[in-house]
Write a protein that holds these residues in place. Structure first.
Motif, short mmCIF file in Angstrom:
data_model
loop_
_atom_site.label_atom_id
_atom_site.label_comp_id
_atom_site.label_asym_id
_atom_site.label_seq_id
_atom_site.Cartn_x
_atom_site.Cartn_y
_atom_site.Cartn_z
N GLU A 49 11.46 -7.32 -16.23
CA GLU A 49 12.50 -6.33 -16.28
C GLU A 49 12.01 -5.07 -15.54
OE1 GLU A 49 13.21 -6.05 -20.39
OE2 GLU A 49 14.25 -7.72 -20.61
N ASP A 50 10.71 -4.84 -15.76
CA ASP A 50 10.53 -3.52 -14.92
C ASP A 50 10.49 -3.86 -13.55
OD1 ASP A 50 9.08 -1.01 -14.93
OD2 ASP A 50 7.25 -1.99 -14.05
N TYR A 51 9.70 -4.97 -12.99
CA TYR A 51 9.90 -5.04 -11.50
C TYR A 51 11.48 -5.32 -11.06
CZ TYR A 51 5.14 -6.85 -11.24
OH TYR A 51 3.64 -6.93 -11.15
N GLU A 52 12.36 -5.48 -11.84
CA GLU A 52 13.78 -5.94 -11.44
C GLU A 52 14.39 -4.36 -11.27
OE1 GLU A 52 15.23 -8.46 -14.50
OE2 GLU A 52 14.72 -10.31 -13.40
N MET A 53 13.97 -3.62 -12.29
CA MET A 53 14.44 -2.02 -12.29
C MET A 53 14.03 -1.40 -11.13
SD MET A 53 13.38 1.12 -14.62
CE MET A 53 11.76 1.16 -14.04
N ARG A 54 12.74 -1.60 -10.58
CA ARG A 54 11.94 -1.11 -9.45
C ARG A 54 12.69 -1.79 -8.14
NH1 ARG A 54 7.31 1.78 -10.60
NH2 ARG A 54 6.64 1.43 -12.81
N ALA A 55 12.84 -2.85 -8.38
CA ALA A 55 13.53 -3.46 -6.91
C ALA A 55 14.90 -3.13 -6.79
CB ALA A 55 13.78 -5.05 -7.06
#
Length: 68
Positions: A49-55
């Motif tokens: 979820e953190d990676y998706e937010m940063r993406a």
């Protein structure tokens, strides 16, 4: 060279894959190992979820409109 968006989304897919593997292994493991694997699953989901937010910070305009 991959864009930051593609890099973060790739990381999110990898984290979700590992989370699924942890959950599948937890179903057949003993109790103590099962609790550990479930905790690992939760940690990998949070990372995805953190990676998706940063993406989304680097997402193309159409991706941002779809997310909104």
């Amino acid at each position: 060279m991959a864009s930051p968006y593609e890099t973060f989304m790739s990381g999110a897919r990898a984290a979700r894959k590992i989370a699924a593997e942890c959950l599948a292994e937890a179903k057949t493991a003993d109790t103590a190992r099962s609790f550990h694997l479930i905790a690992e699953h939760d940690r990998h989901i949070e990372r995805a979820e953190d990676y998706e937010m940063r993406a989304l910070w680097y997402a193309p305009a159409i991706e941002q409109e779809i997310a909104a």
